[in-house]
Motif scaffolding. Structure first.
Motif, mmCIF file in Angstrom:
data_model
loop_
_atom_site.group_PDB
_atom_site.id
_atom_site.type_symbol
_atom_site.label_atom_id
_atom_site.label_comp_id
_atom_site.label_asym_id
_atom_site.label_seq_id
_atom_site.Cartn_x
_atom_site.Cartn_y
_atom_site.Cartn_z
ATOM 1 N N ALA A 127 0.781 -1.511 0.141
ATOM 2 C CA ALA A 127 0.023 -0.173 -0.014
ATOM 3 C C ALA A 127 0.761 1.218 -0.029
ATOM 4 O O ALA A 127 1.754 1.462 0.548
ATOM 5 C CB ALA A 127 -1.121 0.017 1.052
ATOM 6 N N ARG A 129 0.224 5.799 0.464
ATOM 7 C CA ARG A 129 -0.746 6.627 0.833
ATOM 8 C C ARG A 129 -0.219 7.781 1.117
ATOM 9 O O ARG A 129 0.689 8.107 2.101
ATOM 10 C CB ARG A 129 -1.670 6.226 2.140
ATOM 11 C CG ARG A 129 -2.699 7.140 2.661
ATOM 12 C CD ARG A 129 -3.674 6.759 3.548
ATOM 13 N NE ARG A 129 -4.672 7.918 4.007
ATOM 14 C CZ ARG A 129 -5.526 7.747 4.903
ATOM 15 N NH1 ARG A 129 -5.978 6.361 5.281
ATOM 16 N NH2 ARG A 129 -6.321 8.668 5.224
ATOM 17 N N LYS A 134 -4.192 7.274 -2.394
ATOM 18 C CA LYS A 134 -3.980 5.924 -1.823
ATOM 19 C C LYS A 134 -3.834 4.846 -3.144
ATOM 20 O O LYS A 134 -4.317 4.881 -4.260
ATOM 21 C CB LYS A 134 -4.816 5.484 -1.094
ATOM 22 C CG LYS A 134 -6.253 5.176 -1.657
ATOM 23 C CD LYS A 134 -7.036 4.920 -0.463
ATOM 24 C CE LYS A 134 -8.512 4.664 -0.968
ATOM 25 N NZ LYS A 134 -9.633 4.194 0.116
ATOM 26 N N TYR A 150 -7.694 1.430 -9.758
ATOM 27 C CA TYR A 150 -8.911 2.188 -9.188
ATOM 28 C C TYR A 150 -8.780 3.495 -9.590
ATOM 29 O O TYR A 150 -7.461 4.136 -9.512
ATOM 30 C CB TYR A 150 -8.914 2.146 -7.711
ATOM 31 C CG TYR A 150 -9.711 2.916 -6.898
ATOM 32 C CD1 TYR A 150 -11.199 2.456 -6.808
ATOM 33 C CD2 TYR A 150 -9.575 3.855 -6.293
ATOM 34 C CE1 TYR A 150 -12.033 3.299 -6.154
ATOM 35 C CE2 TYR A 150 -10.341 4.912 -5.652
ATOM 36 C CZ TYR A 150 -11.718 4.581 -5.477
ATOM 37 O OH TYR A 150 -12.504 5.184 -4.788
ATOM 38 N N ASP A 188 -14.425 -3.010 -0.830
ATOM 39 C CA ASP A 188 -14.089 -1.737 -1.312
ATOM 40 C C ASP A 188 -12.399 -1.578 -1.456
ATOM 41 O O ASP A 188 -11.544 -2.353 -0.710
ATOM 42 C CB ASP A 188 -14.473 -0.816 -0.113
ATOM 43 C CG ASP A 188 -15.832 -0.684 -0.039
ATOM 44 O OD1 ASP A 188 -16.614 -0.701 -1.186
ATOM 45 O OD2 ASP A 188 -16.597 -0.481 0.964
ATOM 46 N N TYR A 189 -12.072 -0.338 -1.958
ATOM 47 C CA TYR A 189 -10.789 -0.197 -2.240
ATOM 48 C C TYR A 189 -10.151 0.552 -0.886
ATOM 49 O O TYR A 189 -9.869 1.753 -0.849
ATOM 50 C CB TYR A 189 -10.525 0.859 -3.471
ATOM 51 C CG TYR A 189 -9.168 0.908 -3.874
ATOM 52 C CD1 TYR A 189 -8.664 -0.142 -4.940
ATOM 53 C CD2 TYR A 189 -8.470 2.042 -3.661
ATOM 54 C CE1 TYR A 189 -7.430 0.111 -5.187
ATOM 55 C CE2 TYR A 189 -7.029 2.311 -4.448
ATOM 56 C CZ TYR A 189 -6.761 1.082 -5.027
ATOM 57 O OH TYR A 189 -5.211 1.185 -5.570
ATOM 58 N N LYS A 190 -9.956 -0.230 0.028
ATOM 59 C CA LYS A 190 -9.116 0.260 1.237
ATOM 60 C C LYS A 190 -8.651 -1.075 2.166
ATOM 61 O O LYS A 190 -8.790 -2.117 1.691
ATOM 62 C CB LYS A 190 -10.486 0.771 2.287
ATOM 63 C CG LYS A 190 -11.411 -0.037 2.560
ATOM 64 C CD LYS A 190 -12.775 0.474 3.538
ATOM 65 C CE LYS A 190 -13.674 -0.444 3.828
ATOM 66 N NZ LYS A 190 -14.781 0.073 4.726
ATOM 67 N N LYS A 191 -7.613 -0.638 2.803
ATOM 68 C CA LYS A 191 -6.910 -1.637 3.498
ATOM 69 C C LYS A 191 -7.686 -2.800 4.318
ATOM 70 O O LYS A 191 -7.165 -3.810 3.829
ATOM 71 C CB LYS A 191 -6.066 -0.851 4.459
ATOM 72 C CG LYS A 191 -4.986 -1.706 5.526
ATOM 73 C CD LYS A 191 -4.358 -0.828 6.475
ATOM 74 C CE LYS A 191 -3.453 -1.610 7.323
ATOM 75 N NZ LYS A 191 -2.785 -0.678 8.375
ATOM 76 N N ASP A 193 -10.554 -4.149 3.697
ATOM 77 C CA ASP A 193 -11.168 -5.136 2.755
ATOM 78 C C ASP A 193 -10.240 -6.056 2.024
ATOM 79 O O ASP A 193 -10.547 -7.256 1.892
ATOM 80 C CB ASP A 193 -11.995 -4.319 1.844
ATOM 81 C CG ASP A 193 -13.373 -3.906 2.848
ATOM 82 O OD1 ASP A 193 -13.499 -3.901 4.105
ATOM 83 O OD2 ASP A 193 -14.517 -3.477 1.971
#
Length: 402
Positions: A127, A129, A134, A150, A188-191, A193
């Motif tokens: 990742a 950010r 991000k 994304y 979702d496009y997040k850490k 998930d």
């Protein structure tokens, strides 16, 4: 206590508290571009954004040195984090809503970034950010890093649209029992998930994934407290007292007690929290003023339930004690109020005006003590011809029951 003196004193105490706060360095290591590995102690700031440099010491009591990204290949604190430098495709397009582009395809450019290694398993997850940007990357066994695609874009109607191509990647690149279209759509496009998805995929392939950072959860606390307020007021009686203005009523001490609900955020080493409280506050003070050379009396009485809503920053001294700074907006729920004597102010003239509060405190285990300053705020309704500014300073002792 004069306003300026109080503010300067509070500023001095806040500055001193910041200088006293302990800095924790944790055992780890880093590898430079030339492959040299150095065991050391690294300052763990539990960053939200990807850091641009690291502070480290060769020994716990040694000199603090700076490790910058151009000289770095890998930096690790076991069970805390692992960062690696890689050159990867990165979409650096503007994310500001007013400047979104119309093309749904990311503008990838090869960029050298410090990536946070979130997971190592059947597939590694990385990742990056930085403020509002991000990006997530994956690497299969013996493969290269690839972006999970994304992008945020817009159209002629200025609608905000999302390119979620990464969901199709998850479905086609990682086939396994239980990985269905229905499941992927919920990623979702997040850490959180993506971590959950890739851990499930590794387990599906019979491999246990290694997560470098421990799962973080916020904590919730309930505290009861009691103490005392030192309160004074200046009331502008306006035309109701034939031009008499600025009546100072005496400073008095009165008890206060209440309860606070606090949520500790799970980032930046649990140094930040949000809180809401309810406490009892009262004041009764007398003053004199001249009206056509005649000495008159005025008495102000006020009681309310105060509702401070604010944020707090902790500075850890050791495992059990810490200093903290707080700031809040304070709302009053009026219980009773009146002005009496030679001039009267009815309860209906008092309004629910908000004020500010600044605090400084110390906490040891479950116990705490806090000094809080509330600058002058008007107690009367904005439509009133009079004005009454209440100034408060409190000292409270608290106990965390949960």
């Amino acid at each position: 206590m004069k306003n300026y003196t109080s503010v300067l004193l509070l500023f001095f105490l806040m500055t001193s508290a910041s200088l006293l706060a302990q800095i924790n360095f944790e055992k780890g290591y880093f590898i430079t571009e030339n492959g040299q590995k150095t065991e050391c102690y690294i300052k763990n700031e539990d960053w939200i954004n990807t850091p641009s440099k690291f502070e480290y010491k060769l020994t716990q009591n040694g000199e603090t040195k700076i490790l910058r990204i151009p000289n770095l290949k890998t930096v690790v604190i076991e069970n805390a984090f692992k960062f690696e430098k890689h050159t990867v495709p990165f979409d650096n397009s503007d994310r500001d809503v007013s400047n979104l582009k119309f093309d749904r395809t990311p503008d990838y450019e090869d960029t050298t970034l410090l990536l946070n290694v979130l997971l190592e398993g059947k597939v590694d997850l990385y990742a990056y950010r930085d403020q509002d940007k991000k990006a997530f990357y994956f690497k299969k066994e013996n493969g290269t890093l690839e972006p999970l695609i994304y992008n945020v874009y817009t159209n002629e109607n200025r609608d905000i649209l999302y390119n979620k191509r990464y969901q199709q990647q998850l479905l086609t690149e990682f086939p396994c029992t239980g990985i269905t279209e229905r499941k992927v759509i919920r990623v979702d496009y997040k850490k959180g998930d993506l971590l959950s998805f890739f851990k499930d995929y590794s387990e599906c392939k019979g491999e246990t994934a290694v997560q470098f950072s421990k799962p973080k959860k916020g904590t919730f606390h309930i505290k009861v407290f009691a103490g005392a307020y030192n309160t004074s007021a200046t009331t502008d009686l306006g035309i109701s007292a034939f031009f008499a203005k600025g009546v100072d009523t005496e400073a008095t001490w009165s008890p206060t007690f209440g309860a606070e609900f606090e949520y500790i955020f799970p980032f930046n080493k649990n140094k930040w929290s949000a809180f809401i409280a309810a406490n009892y506050s009262s004041y009764e003070g007398e003053g004199e003023f001249l009206d056509l050379s005649v000495r008159r009396n005025f008495k102000l009485e006020y009681s309310a339930i105060q509702i401070p809503i604010g944020a707090r920053h902790y500075m850890f001294l050791n495992d059990t004690s810490k200093l903290f700074l707080s700031g809040a907006v304070v709302f009053d729920i009026l219980l009773d109020a009146k002005g009496s004597g030679n001039v009267t102010i009815e309860k209906d003239d008092f309004g629910a005006n908000a004020g500010l509060a600044l605090g400084l405190g110390y906490s040891y285990d479950k116990y705490s003590i806090e000094a809080r300053y509330l600058p002058g705020r008007n107690l009367l309704d904005n439509g009133s011809l009079s004005r009454s500014e209440l100034k408060q300073f409190s000292i409270t002792i608290g106990y965390t029951i949960f």
